[in-house]
Every structure is written in structure tokens, then in C-alpha cells.
Motif scaffolding. Sequence first.
Motif, short mmCIF file in Angstrom:
data_model
loop_
_atom_site.label_atom_id
_atom_site.label_comp_id
_atom_site.label_asym_id
_atom_site.label_seq_id
_atom_site.Cartn_x
_atom_site.Cartn_y
_atom_site.Cartn_z
N THR A 245 0.89 -1.21 0.07
CA THR A 245 -0.04 0.03 -0.05
C THR A 245 0.82 1.26 0.04
OG1 THR A 245 -1.65 -1.03 1.11
CG2 THR A 245 -1.86 1.05 1.17
N MET A 246 1.82 1.46 0.64
CA MET A 246 2.74 2.59 0.82
C MET A 246 3.67 2.37 -0.32
SD MET A 246 1.82 4.08 3.60
CE MET A 246 3.06 5.22 3.62
N ALA A 247 4.04 1.49 -0.70
CA ALA A 247 4.84 1.50 -2.10
C ALA A 247 4.10 1.92 -2.99
CB ALA A 247 5.35 -0.02 -2.34
N THR A 248 2.93 1.49 -3.35
CA THR A 248 1.90 2.22 -4.55
C THR A 248 2.14 3.71 -4.19
OG1 THR A 248 0.64 0.46 -4.28
CG2 THR A 248 -0.25 2.18 -5.51
N ILE A 249 1.96 4.25 -3.10
CA ILE A 249 2.27 5.76 -2.96
C ILE A 249 3.40 6.26 -3.42
CG2 ILE A 249 2.03 7.71 -1.50
CD1 ILE A 249 0.24 6.13 0.40
N VAL A 250 4.60 5.58 -3.33
CA VAL A 250 5.96 5.87 -3.47
C VAL A 250 6.08 5.91 -5.06
CG1 VAL A 250 8.23 5.27 -3.10
CG2 VAL A 250 6.68 5.02 -1.40
N THR A 251 5.32 5.07 -5.70
CA THR A 251 5.48 5.25 -7.23
C THR A 251 5.40 6.35 -8.01
OG1 THR A 251 3.18 4.60 -7.49
CG2 THR A 251 4.64 2.71 -7.58
N ARG A 252 4.97 7.38 -7.17
CA ARG A 252 4.95 8.83 -7.56
C ARG A 252 6.42 9.48 -7.78
NH1 ARG A 252 1.05 11.70 -2.67
NH2 ARG A 252 -0.64 10.25 -3.25
N ILE A 253 7.37 8.88 -7.46
CA ILE A 253 8.81 9.26 -7.60
C ILE A 253 9.12 9.04 -9.02
CG2 ILE A 253 9.38 8.80 -5.23
CD1 ILE A 253 11.09 6.53 -6.20
N LEU A 254 8.46 7.98 -9.59
CA LEU A 254 8.91 7.48 -11.11
C LEU A 254 8.32 8.82 -11.99
CD1 LEU A 254 7.87 3.84 -10.69
CD2 LEU A 254 10.04 4.71 -10.45
N GLU A 255 9.20 8.83 -12.96
CA GLU A 255 8.89 10.06 -13.87
C GLU A 255 7.76 10.06 -14.63
OE1 GLU A 255 12.40 11.83 -15.69
OE2 GLU A 255 13.81 10.90 -14.31
N THR A 256 7.52 9.01 -15.25
CA THR A 256 6.46 8.88 -16.39
C THR A 256 5.20 7.94 -15.82
OG1 THR A 256 7.18 6.49 -17.27
CG2 THR A 256 8.23 8.93 -17.93
N ARG A 257 4.02 8.33 -16.45
CA ARG A 257 2.99 7.71 -15.99
C ARG A 257 2.95 6.10 -16.63
NH1 ARG A 257 -1.94 6.23 -18.82
NH2 ARG A 257 -3.73 6.14 -17.38
N ARG A 258 3.76 6.03 -17.55
CA ARG A 258 3.80 4.57 -18.09
C ARG A 258 4.56 3.78 -17.02
NH1 ARG A 258 8.20 2.19 -20.75
NH2 ARG A 258 7.73 0.38 -22.19
N GLU A 259 5.66 4.40 -16.20
CA GLU A 259 6.56 3.56 -15.52
C GLU A 259 5.54 3.49 -13.90
OE1 GLU A 259 11.07 4.63 -15.59
OE2 GLU A 259 9.62 6.61 -15.57
N ARG A 260 4.98 4.33 -13.87
CA ARG A 260 3.96 4.33 -12.45
C ARG A 260 2.94 3.16 -12.57
NH1 ARG A 260 4.92 10.07 -12.77
NH2 ARG A 260 2.97 10.14 -13.94
N ILE A 261 2.39 3.13 -13.92
CA ILE A 261 1.45 1.95 -14.03
C ILE A 261 2.01 0.42 -14.09
CG2 ILE A 261 0.02 0.97 -15.86
CD1 ILE A 261 -0.84 3.67 -16.80
N ILE A 262 3.26 0.45 -14.86
CA ILE A 262 3.96 -0.75 -14.65
C ILE A 262 4.16 -1.17 -13.26
CG2 ILE A 262 5.98 -2.11 -15.21
CD1 ILE A 262 5.91 -0.47 -17.88
N ALA A 263 4.92 -0.30 -12.47
CA ALA A 263 5.23 -0.66 -11.09
C ALA A 263 4.02 -0.66 -10.27
CB ALA A 263 6.24 0.68 -10.46
N THR A 264 3.02 -0.11 -10.41
CA THR A 264 1.89 -0.39 -9.44
C THR A 264 1.33 -1.78 -9.87
OG1 THR A 264 1.02 1.81 -9.50
CG2 THR A 264 -0.49 0.23 -8.86
N PHE A 265 1.30 -2.08 -11.12
CA PHE A 265 0.75 -3.58 -11.45
C PHE A 265 1.66 -4.65 -10.87
CE2 PHE A 265 0.26 -6.74 -15.18
CZ PHE A 265 -0.95 -7.36 -14.55
N LEU A 266 3.03 -4.51 -10.97
CA LEU A 266 3.77 -5.50 -10.57
C LEU A 266 3.71 -5.70 -9.06
CD1 LEU A 266 6.75 -5.04 -12.87
CD2 LEU A 266 5.20 -6.66 -13.04
N LEU A 267 3.38 -4.40 -8.32
CA LEU A 267 3.60 -4.61 -6.83
C LEU A 267 2.19 -5.16 -6.62
CD1 LEU A 267 4.22 -0.64 -5.90
CD2 LEU A 267 5.52 -2.81 -4.95
N SER A 268 0.83 -5.21 -7.22
CA SER A 268 -0.30 -5.81 -6.91
C SER A 268 -0.07 -7.05 -7.41
CB SER A 268 -1.34 -5.11 -7.68
OG SER A 268 -1.44 -3.94 -7.45
N LEU A 269 0.70 -7.63 -8.27
CA LEU A 269 0.73 -9.02 -8.79
C LEU A 269 1.72 -9.77 -8.28
CD1 LEU A 269 -0.21 -11.03 -11.06
CD2 LEU A 269 1.66 -9.96 -12.56
N ALA A 270 3.07 -9.18 -8.17
CA ALA A 270 4.13 -10.25 -7.78
C ALA A 270 4.92 -10.00 -6.64
CB ALA A 270 4.91 -10.14 -9.11
#
Length: 480
Positions: A245-270
Motif C-alpha cells: 500500500t505504501m509502496a504504491t504511493i511511493v511510485t509517484r517518484i517515477l517520472e512517467t505515467r507508464r512507469e508508474r502503471i507498470i510498477a503499480t501493476f507489478l506491486l499488486s501482482l508479484a
Amino acid sequence: MAPFSYDPALEQAIDRVERYLTDSYPLSRRSVALLLLQRDSEISDRVRAAEGNRYPAVEQSVEMGRSVLGLRTDDIIAVRLRSQAAEIARSVTTHPSGTRVSISDALSRLTMSPITGLPILALALWFGLYQFVGFFGGGTLVKLLEGGLFGQHLNPWMTGLITRLIPWPWLSDLFVGDYGIWTLGVTYAVALIFPVVGTFFLAFSVLEDTGYFPRLAMLIDRLFKGIGLNGKAVIPIVLGFGCDTMATIVTRILETRRERIIATFLLSLAIPCSAQIGVMTALLTGHPAAFGLWVGIMAAIFLVIGYLTARLLPGESARFAMEIPPLRWPSFGNIVTKTFARMQWYFMEVLPLFILASVFIWMGRLTGLFGLTVRGLTPVARALGLPDATAETFLFGFFRRDYGAAGLYRMRETGTLSGNQLLVAVVTLTIFLPCVAQFLMVKKERGLKMAIGMAAFIFPFAIVIGGLLNLCLVALKLRL
């Protein structure tokens, strides 16, 4: 030494912004232009106030410069400044002949080299996770708390007290029944989850305080580029091993929306959270081959799904630059403070949710809805080669994945699951839907449609992977 300058594209962008700055500033106009190109909020507010009606033209020149440079503006500046600083340092420092590299510097280099860094990472996982969290936290401490303190003393005393105070079985079951607030919710949270989470947070704090994680980011930067991310993404990914949950918030540090989506998806999945990691490790303690397969399968899913997601989503990854702090001995005070704060925060979050889950299960049993749902999940358990009782743990997993993992732990203690079944159940539950808190955070950060889309993919994907794993184990006649 030659005059300091950036590459031609950035210099043109700086000149363009400078031409639109007409007011006087405490800094040079070049410095102001550089900060504007880096979207410094304080400077932007100051320029907006100073330029007044002229600010839209300034803003347009900034956006034009960033569009020419792409998404690499901050990285271009950082890399150039670092190289210039290194050049200045080389020009004014000398090293006596025979100077030896310090142990700290040598070890730092070893952690970032692929040849030596990966074995070091494997050793950290084996001793820090499998041995310390799995054997000590999930074995010794859980046995002392659940089997000793709760099993022999607190639970019998509480059961006797409640049955004397509440003579109606249907109501006393809310507190001390098979799924009661005390016998299930509190016992799971305190006797099963808490010691495992505590040992994980302790190991995590030690590694964090040494400065190892920035070096891990450098080590896996090249690997992450293949899944549309860069080394900076290691920060939310590593934090996900504490709390997704907290890591999903921290994805804000990633520069692009694409990176934030990928990171959020992988956090939820694996990426399993601390409670899951601890309980899953404890579950597989005594089955080292199963533990290794679990780690390998989750790593493969992370990389393969990340690669495919990166191919489907348009755009490029940002470049990566990170300052590496000195490698040092961890501070005892820092470790204690960080571990205590994380344990307190997690305990305050998990206990109310476990109690709430017990209440929902009690209500479901009274109304018959719980039994109906379990029967509906039984075919899923059978398709995975698991006993029918596993359906209950999957139902618990709807509340929290670590809640379901604690149910599997109980089944392992009674000898209900074989080594193969443990692996299938652990892999399936690790991939399973994220907890309610993380789902809500994904909704907040990425939007409702994205959150529903991710959940709609993850649930059937977990069942499919679990089924395929069971078929492979049967076909290969493996016994773990």
C-alpha cells in the motif's frame, strides 16, 4: 579547465527560457532557467509572481524545452553535474602511491557488480529471509507464542471466561469459536503474524541502514530496463516487501505515467508484503526446494509480465541516475527505531482488520453465506490439487492475503498439506488479489478503471498459474 556547459539541446533550451525572463532575481537568469526546466515548484511560484502577465510565455518556453529534451531533462542535468564534479575532484586530488582501497569501497563495488552482486543478494535472501525470518521468526517465535503462550494459557483461559459470561453458543462463537475474534483474529495477528513481521522488519532495517538498497538499485537497473522501468523503481519495489500500500504511493517518484502503471501493476501482482513473505517463508521452512521454486516462480512472473506490459504500453523509460551513500555498519539506534516504528504501524493496521474479518466470518456462518461461499471455492481448490479445506484460506485471502497465509500455516501444522500442495497454495495466494487497503490505494493513484482492470487480471491469473504448477509437479512426479 574548459568552461562548464551542458549538451547543445539543453543549452538551447536554457537560452530560450532566459530570453523570456525580464525581472531581476537573487539567482542568475541561467540558474533560474535551469530550475524552471527541472520544474522546481518554489522557483516557479517566484517567477509567476515576478513576471505576472508574462509568465505564460515563460511557461510555454519551459514546456517547449522539455519536449525537445524528452523525459530526460533532470537526468541530463544530474549526469552532467556528476561528471563535472568528478572531473574537478580528479584535477585537485592526488593519491599517494600504494594507497589501498578500503574494505567498505571494495565491498561496495562487489555489491554492484553483476558477477558478485547477485550471489551477495542470494546470500542476503537466504540468511536474512529464509533462516532468520523463516526458521527463527516463523518457527521459534511462533512456537513460543502460538503453541505456548496462546495455545496453553491465554486461549483456554479466554474460552472458559467467555463461555461463563456468555452462555449462548451462537454469541460466544463470535469471540472464542473456530473463527472468533480472540481465537482467530487476535491469535493470528499476535501469535502468527506479529513475530514473523517483526523479524522481517528487523532484517529489512539492518539492510536499509547499511546503504545496501541504493547499490541494489544500481545492480538491477539494466534488468529493470527490460520491463520498462529503471533502477529508481527499486525504491517502491523494495518498499513493497514491507507494505504494498505504501509502496504504491511511493511510485509517484517515477517520472512517467507508464512507469508508474507498470510498477503499480507489478506491486499488486508479484510483490508479497512483509506479512506474506514472513508467513510464506515460515510455511516453506523445511522444504528448501519448494522455497527456491517459490522465489524463482515469483521472479519469473515479475520479469515476464513486466516485459509484456512494457511492450503493450507505449513510451520509453527515463534514464537513471542515483547518488550512492557510503556503505557502513548499521547503527543499533537506527535499527531499533525503524523496526519499532514499522512494527507499531503494521500492528495497529492489521489487528483491526483481522478482528473485522472474524466478525464478517461469524455473520457469514450465522446466515449460511460463509458456507455457501466456501462451497463455491471448493472446485477451485480441487482444480489446484488442494484439499477442500483450502477453500477457506482463499476466502480469508479476500480480506487480506496474509490472513489467508496464516490459515495455510495452521493447515501445515496439522499435516493437511504435502510439500507440493504447500508450494501450489503459496504461489497461488502470493499472486492473489491485493489486500483491500492496496486496492483502494491503486484506485486513488491510478483511477477506478485501472484498479478494477488489474484486479480482474490478477485473480484468474493466480488460479491459472496455480493449476499449471500443479500439473507440472504431477507430470514430472516431483515430491517436495
